[in-house]
Structure formats: C-alpha cells, structure tokens
Design an enzyme around this catalytic site. Structure first.
Site, mmCIF file in Angstrom:
data_model
loop_
_atom_site.group_PDB
_atom_site.id
_atom_site.type_symbol
_atom_site.label_atom_id
_atom_site.label_comp_id
_atom_site.label_asym_id
_atom_site.label_seq_id
_atom_site.Cartn_x
_atom_site.Cartn_y
_atom_site.Cartn_z
ATOM 1 N N THR A 44 69.965 35.440 -61.653
ATOM 2 C CA THR A 44 69.478 34.050 -61.744
ATOM 3 C C THR A 44 68.653 33.838 -63.024
ATOM 4 N N PHE A 58 53.903 32.954 -57.010
ATOM 5 C CA PHE A 58 53.678 31.592 -56.504
ATOM 6 C C PHE A 58 52.228 31.232 -56.780
ATOM 7 N N TYR A 74 50.118 35.054 -70.149
ATOM 8 C CA TYR A 74 48.851 35.361 -69.453
ATOM 9 C C TYR A 74 48.706 36.858 -69.144
ATOM 10 N N PRO A 114 57.440 35.032 -72.603
ATOM 11 C CA PRO A 114 57.930 33.646 -72.687
ATOM 12 C C PRO A 114 56.855 32.654 -72.250
ATOM 13 N N GLY A 115 56.855 31.498 -72.872
ATOM 14 C CA GLY A 115 56.121 30.347 -72.345
ATOM 15 C C GLY A 115 57.022 29.676 -71.333
ATOM 16 N N PRO A 116 56.841 28.393 -71.076
ATOM 17 C CA PRO A 116 57.675 27.737 -70.055
ATOM 18 C C PRO A 116 59.146 27.561 -70.433
ATOM 19 N N ARG A 128 58.341 27.547 -57.427
ATOM 20 C CA ARG A 128 57.160 28.241 -56.928
ATOM 21 C C ARG A 128 55.889 27.919 -57.702
HETATM 22 C C1 HXC Z 1 49.372 31.814 -49.825
HETATM 23 C C2 HXC Z 1 51.406 32.789 -49.365
HETATM 24 C C3 HXC Z 1 52.088 31.698 -49.954
HETATM 25 C C4 HXC Z 1 51.295 30.621 -50.496
HETATM 26 C C5 HXC Z 1 53.575 33.128 -49.290
HETATM 27 N N1 HXC Z 1 52.379 33.644 -48.960
HETATM 28 N N2 HXC Z 1 53.428 31.944 -49.900
HETATM 29 N N3 HXC Z 1 50.079 32.852 -49.303
HETATM 30 N N4 HXC Z 1 49.964 30.735 -50.408
HETATM 31 N N5 HXC Z 1 51.847 29.583 -51.083
HETATM 32 C C6 HXC Z 1 52.116 34.889 -48.273
HETATM 33 C C7 HXC Z 1 52.730 34.951 -46.900
HETATM 34 O O1 HXC Z 1 51.884 34.335 -45.930
HETATM 35 C C8 HXC Z 1 52.830 36.447 -46.686
HETATM 36 O O2 HXC Z 1 51.606 37.022 -46.355
HETATM 37 C C9 HXC Z 1 53.151 36.970 -48.081
HETATM 38 O O3 HXC Z 1 52.748 35.939 -48.998
HETATM 39 C C10 HXC Z 1 54.651 37.224 -48.281
HETATM 40 O O4 HXC Z 1 55.326 36.164 -47.729
HETATM 41 P P1 HXC Z 1 56.864 36.281 -47.295
HETATM 42 O O5 HXC Z 1 57.113 35.132 -46.368
HETATM 43 O O6 HXC Z 1 57.182 37.666 -46.869
HETATM 44 O O7 HXC Z 1 57.575 36.061 -48.636
HETATM 45 P P2 HXC Z 1 58.088 34.715 -49.210
HETATM 46 O O8 HXC Z 1 56.991 33.702 -49.323
HETATM 47 O O9 HXC Z 1 59.340 34.359 -48.458
HETATM 48 O O10 HXC Z 1 58.528 35.195 -50.645
HETATM 49 C C11 HXC Z 1 57.625 35.526 -51.668
HETATM 50 C C12 HXC Z 1 58.439 36.112 -52.808
HETATM 51 C C13 HXC Z 1 59.568 35.086 -53.086
HETATM 52 C C14 HXC Z 1 59.005 37.439 -52.369
HETATM 53 C C15 HXC Z 1 57.532 36.333 -53.995
HETATM 54 O O11 HXC Z 1 59.019 33.862 -53.584
HETATM 55 C C16 HXC Z 1 60.581 35.630 -54.041
HETATM 56 O O12 HXC Z 1 61.545 36.230 -53.633
HETATM 57 N N6 HXC Z 1 60.393 35.404 -55.328
HETATM 58 C C17 HXC Z 1 61.324 35.864 -56.375
HETATM 59 C C18 HXC Z 1 61.580 34.820 -57.392
HETATM 60 C C19 HXC Z 1 60.326 34.276 -58.053
HETATM 61 O O13 HXC Z 1 59.228 34.255 -57.475
HETATM 62 N N7 HXC Z 1 60.546 33.815 -59.272
HETATM 63 C C20 HXC Z 1 59.511 33.231 -60.059
HETATM 64 C C21 HXC Z 1 59.163 34.125 -61.152
HETATM 65 S S1 HXC Z 1 58.329 33.089 -62.241
HETATM 66 P P3 HXC Z 1 51.199 37.345 -44.787
HETATM 67 O O14 HXC Z 1 49.902 38.092 -44.884
HETATM 68 O O15 HXC Z 1 51.074 36.003 -44.134
HETATM 69 O O16 HXC Z 1 52.309 38.176 -44.212
HETATM 70 C C22 HXC Z 1 57.226 33.862 -63.188
HETATM 71 C C23 HXC Z 1 56.831 32.946 -64.344
HETATM 72 C C24 HXC Z 1 55.502 33.105 -64.897
HETATM 73 O O17 HXC Z 1 56.865 34.957 -62.987
HETATM 74 C C25 HXC Z 1 55.071 32.107 -65.967
HETATM 75 C C26 HXC Z 1 55.607 30.708 -65.914
HETATM 76 C C27 HXC Z 1 55.188 29.802 -67.051
HETATM 77 P P1 NAP Z 2 63.937 33.800 -61.228
HETATM 78 O O1 NAP Z 2 65.239 33.153 -61.533
HETATM 79 O O2 NAP Z 2 63.291 33.518 -59.921
HETATM 80 O O3 NAP Z 2 64.140 35.370 -61.418
HETATM 81 C C1 NAP Z 2 63.497 36.347 -60.686
HETATM 82 C C2 NAP Z 2 64.520 37.389 -60.291
HETATM 83 O O4 NAP Z 2 63.856 38.526 -59.744
HETATM 84 C C3 NAP Z 2 65.516 36.898 -59.242
HETATM 85 O O5 NAP Z 2 66.829 37.054 -59.731
HETATM 86 C C4 NAP Z 2 65.280 37.803 -58.042
HETATM 87 O O6 NAP Z 2 66.514 38.106 -57.411
HETATM 88 C C5 NAP Z 2 64.664 39.029 -58.700
HETATM 89 N N1 NAP Z 2 63.812 39.786 -57.786
HETATM 90 C C6 NAP Z 2 62.733 39.358 -57.082
HETATM 91 N N2 NAP Z 2 62.248 40.328 -56.331
HETATM 92 C C7 NAP Z 2 63.008 41.426 -56.563
HETATM 93 C C8 NAP Z 2 62.999 42.755 -56.066
HETATM 94 N N3 NAP Z 2 62.091 43.181 -55.185
HETATM 95 N N4 NAP Z 2 63.948 43.612 -56.545
HETATM 96 C C9 NAP Z 2 64.868 43.210 -57.438
HETATM 97 N N5 NAP Z 2 64.925 41.969 -57.930
HETATM 98 C C10 NAP Z 2 64.004 41.088 -57.501
HETATM 99 O O7 NAP Z 2 62.842 33.431 -62.333
HETATM 100 P P2 NAP Z 2 62.883 33.377 -63.936
HETATM 101 O O8 NAP Z 2 62.093 32.200 -64.324
HETATM 102 O O9 NAP Z 2 64.262 33.553 -64.437
HETATM 103 O O10 NAP Z 2 62.024 34.671 -64.310
HETATM 104 C C11 NAP Z 2 62.572 35.778 -65.017
HETATM 105 C C12 NAP Z 2 61.465 36.545 -65.718
HETATM 106 O O11 NAP Z 2 60.868 35.723 -66.711
HETATM 107 C C13 NAP Z 2 60.333 36.988 -64.809
HETATM 108 O O12 NAP Z 2 59.878 38.259 -65.208
HETATM 109 C C14 NAP Z 2 59.265 35.955 -65.060
HETATM 110 O O13 NAP Z 2 57.976 36.425 -64.773
HETATM 111 C C15 NAP Z 2 59.470 35.745 -66.553
HETATM 112 N N6 NAP Z 2 58.903 34.498 -67.055
HETATM 113 C C16 NAP Z 2 59.503 33.311 -66.762
HETATM 114 C C17 NAP Z 2 58.971 32.151 -67.290
HETATM 115 C C18 NAP Z 2 59.598 30.820 -67.026
HETATM 116 O O14 NAP Z 2 59.070 29.818 -67.498
HETATM 117 N N7 NAP Z 2 60.721 30.753 -66.353
HETATM 118 C C19 NAP Z 2 57.825 32.204 -68.088
HETATM 119 C C20 NAP Z 2 57.234 33.434 -68.340
HETATM 120 C C21 NAP Z 2 57.797 34.586 -67.834
HETATM 121 P P3 NAP Z 2 66.656 38.398 -55.822
HETATM 122 O O15 NAP Z 2 65.997 37.278 -55.110
HETATM 123 O O16 NAP Z 2 68.141 38.497 -55.639
HETATM 124 O O17 NAP Z 2 65.992 39.714 -55.585
#
Ligand code: HXC
Ligand code: NAP
Length: 301
Positions: free
Chosen positions: A29, A109, A159, A200-202, A211
């Site tokens: 993704t 998140f 960050y 990366p920035g946004p 999230r």
């Molecule tokens: C407080 C929260 C919460 C919220 C979940 N939790 N959401 N707590 N506020 N909003 C808590 C839950 O209560 C639980 O704790 C624990 O977190 C885990 O929750 P789960 O339900 O097991 O997980 P879930 O919320 O379904 O999934 C979390 C995740 C999911 C695994 C991180 O979002 C995921 O798969 N993410 C992958 C993709 C992703 O996040 N991509 C973004 C990357 S962006 P308890 O104690 O209740 O059990 C990035 C960019 C950075 O990094 C910079 C951008 C400019």
């Molecule tokens: P994204 O599409 O949500 O990508 C996150 C990926 O991580 C998903 O494909 C997810 O796939 C995988 N992942 C999550 N948990 C995992 C686990 N336990 N094992 C293996 N894979 C896992 O988000 P994105 O924006 O493209 O982010 C990509 C990277 O860029 C990240 O490192 C993020 O921090 C960085 N970044 C993004 C931005 C932005 O603006 N988008 C800015 C700064 C940095 P599954 O759910 O299939 O596991």
C-alpha cells in the site's frame, strides 16, 4: 505560478535496478507500493511483505503486469522475528539472493499520550522500531554470513529528530530507526552494507491520512499550509529518491538521512519564520520603523 511538473516523472535511466532483488516491507500500500512499482519498472525483482496477503497479492499482480517483472508477495508480521526469518528464506528461495531491504512498514495514530494504554504504545513500537531492527538484523546476518554486500533504506519521518506531540510512540520509534541507520552505517560498512534513510514530509496515502487526519481534520489541518512550497508530496518523487538511494549510483552515500518535505520541518523550527504571515505591503511600514529605531539608537551614541 506556472510550474514544471518534472517531479512526477520517473528519474533514473531504464533498467537502473536490473539484477537487484529488493524487499519492501509494507509494500502492498501507499508509499511502499509506489516505491515497489518504480523499482520493478527499473528492472528489479521485488518482494513485498506485510500482514495482509490479499492486499499484497493484488498489488504484486498489478505491478508485475505493468512492469513485466516478477513481484513476490510474502505474508509477514515484521514485529515477529521468526516471521521475518521465514520471509527472508522465501525471498531467497524464489529469487536466489537479496540485495536491498526497505524498512517501510509502519503503524501510527494520533492520541494524547496519557490516553494510550501500554499495549497501544507497544503496538506501534513493535511495528516500527522492533520491525525495523528485526529485518535489519536478520538481513544483515544473511549478508555477512554469505559475504554479500547489501543496502538498507529506512523510511523515517522528520519528527525522528524533532520529536512530535500526539504521535509519541511513532516519534520514539522513528528516532530509534534513525539511530539504527547511523549506527549500522558505520559498524557494517566493513561488510559492504550501507544504511540510509528518507524522512518524508506529508505525502497523502490512505493509511496515513485515515489515522492522522480522521474526519474533518483533513480540512482543518491542511498540510499544504504547513509546507513552504505549499503542496504535499507526489509519490513518484519519493520513489525517485528511494530508487537512487538503493541503486549503485549512490554507492558513496552511507549513514545519511535525506529529507523530502518541501521545507516543512524547518518552517516550524526557525525563530522568525512566523513573519511569513506578514502581508507584503506591511513591510514598507516595518522597514521604516526598524530604520527609525536604528537612527534613534545611533544618535544616542
Ligand atoms: C487511544 C487507541 C486508539 C486511539 C487504538 N488504540 N486506537 N488508543 N486512541 N485512537 C489502542 C487500542 O485500544 C488498543 O489498546 C491498542 O491501541 C491496539 O489496538 P488494536 O485494536 O489492536 O489495533 P488497531 O487500532 O486495530 O490497529 C492499530 C494499528 C493499525 C495496528 C497501528 O492502525 C495498523 O494496522 N496500522 C498500519 C498502517 C498505518 O498505521 N499507517 C500509517 C503510517 S503513517 P488496548 O489496551 O485497548 O488493547 C506514518 C506517517 C508519519 O507513520 C508522518 C505523517 C506526516
Ligand atoms: P500505509 O499505506 O499505511 O503503509 C504502512 C504499511 O505497513 C502497510 O502496507 C501495512 O500493511 C504495513 N504494516 C503495518 N504493520 C505491519 C507489520 N506488523 N508487519 C508488516 N507490515 C506491516 O502508510 P504510508 O503512508 O504509505 O507509510 C509508509 C511509510 O512512510 C511509513 O514508514 C510511514 O511512517 C512513512 N511516512 C509516511 C508519511 C506520509 O505522509 N504518508 C510521512 C512520513 C513518513 P499490512 O496492513 O498488510 O500489514
């Protein structure tokens, strides 16, 4: 302003990554998919690894139809070391070797930190930091034992060095990944293993935006306004940078973090950057006031 949009075009020359085997975690993704697609277009054999096999299979199919090169989907939770070892073996079995690892998988998140349970904190650190060091350690051992060179590219954020409120588990983990990048760049250089990072920035992706900017936050916190260049990133420009950093063209770059954010983090850092809010027409008045103050001061001396 009219703008040349060359940054949306592929940058490296044809077949620049031919012969390379590249593993991208989270490659199904978002930015991971964009990088995997471009690596494949440049001739690499790419393996994409994450938890959701269906998503990986769909992406792999799409990419390989377009590029004509094989893409291997491998299910793997990077926070689990045994899973990572299995994924590594599957890629070696299929493609015969691995040259490059891109640690891109992440979870994140927004939340006030005091609202997080310890499990919530763990879940992010386990994906980003533990996942990143699990893959680096496993692949590093493979390269060292088999006397092969390797390249690691870690996707962090800006960050990683400033820290950030409301995404603390992510900030802690990305800071750790930056430390890992710089530490192993030195320690493993003797084995021919390079480590670099991209901050990366946004860059709009579904995963990040859902999230980090849920609901109407996306309108309230328009990221474009935070970026001096007044736009967000295009996936291809990140893919261009990543392709360069994993290619042999960057062979002398080691331990570096390249920021690609349109100047966003620096805008928040400079003490007087807020003056950007002053309308152009006010500057005549301000200049006059400053010059008057200088005059008065000089007259007193
Ligand atoms: C407080 C929260 C919460 C919220 C979940 N939790 N959401 N707590 N506020 N909003 C808590 C839950 O209560 C639980 O704790 C624990 O977190 C885990 O929750 P789960 O339900 O097991 O997980 P879930 O919320 O379904 O999934 C979390 C995740 C999911 C695994 C991180 O979002 C995921 O798969 N993410 C992958 C993709 C992703 O996040 N991509 C973004 C990357 S962006 P308890 O104690 O209740 O059990 C990035 C960019 C950075 O990094 C910079 C951008 C400019
Ligand atoms: P994204 O599409 O949500 O990508 C996150 C990926 O991580 C998903 O494909 C997810 O796939 C995988 N992942 C999550 N948990 C995992 C686990 N336990 N094992 C293996 N894979 C896992 O988000 P994105 O924006 O493209 O982010 C990509 C990277 O860029 C990240 O490192 C993020 O921090 C960085 N970044 C993004 C931005 C932005 O603006 N988008 C800015 C700064 C940095 P599954 O759910 O299939 O596991």
């Amino acid at each position: 302003m009219t703008e040349e949009k060359n940054y949306t075009q592929p940058m490296l020359k044809e077949n620049a990554l031919e012969g390379k085997v590249i593993v991208v975690t989270g490659g199904g993704t978002g930015l991971g998919k964009a990088m995997s697609k471009y690596f494949s277009e440049l001739g690499a054999k790419v393996a994409i690894a994450s938890r959701k096999l269906e998503v990986l299979e769909k992406t792999a199919g799409e990419i390989s139809i377009e590029s004509g090169n094989e893409v291997l989907p491998v299910q793997c939770d990077v926070s689990n070391y045994a899973n990572v070892e299995k994924m590594k073996s599957a890629v070696i079995e299929k493609f015969g070797k691995i040259d490059v690892l891109v640690n891109n998988a992440a979870g994140n998140f927004i939340s006030p930190t005091e609202r997080l349970s310890n499990r919530a904190f763990d879940i992010i650190v386990n994906i980003v930091l533990k996942g990143g060091y699990n893959c680096s350690l496993s692949f590093g051992k493979y390269w060292i034992e088999s006397k092969r060179s390797g390249t690691v590219l870690n996707i962090v954020t800006t960050y990683a060095w400033t820290g950030s409120a409301y995404v603390v588990p992510s900030a802690v983990s990305k800071a750790g990944m930056l430390a890992l990048t710089r530490s192993l760049a030195v320690e493993w250089a003797k084995y021919g293993i390079r480590f670099n990072a991209i901050a990366p920035g946004p860059f709009p992706t579904k995963g990040a935006w859902e999230r980090l900017l849920p609901g109407d936050l996306v309108e309230k916190f328009d990221f474009r306004k935070k970026v001096p260049l007044r736009r967000v990133g295009e996936h291809q420009e990140l893919a261009n940078l990543a392709a360069y950093l994993v290619s042999d063209y960057s062979a002398y770059i080691n331990g570096e973090v390249v920021t690609i954010d349109g100047g966003e983090w620096l805008q928040g850092a400079g003490q007087f950057n807020l003056l950007e809010m002053i309308p152009q027409q006010m500057w005549d008045q301000i200049e006059k006031a400053v010059r008057n103050a200088n005059k008065k001061n000089n007259a007193k001396q």
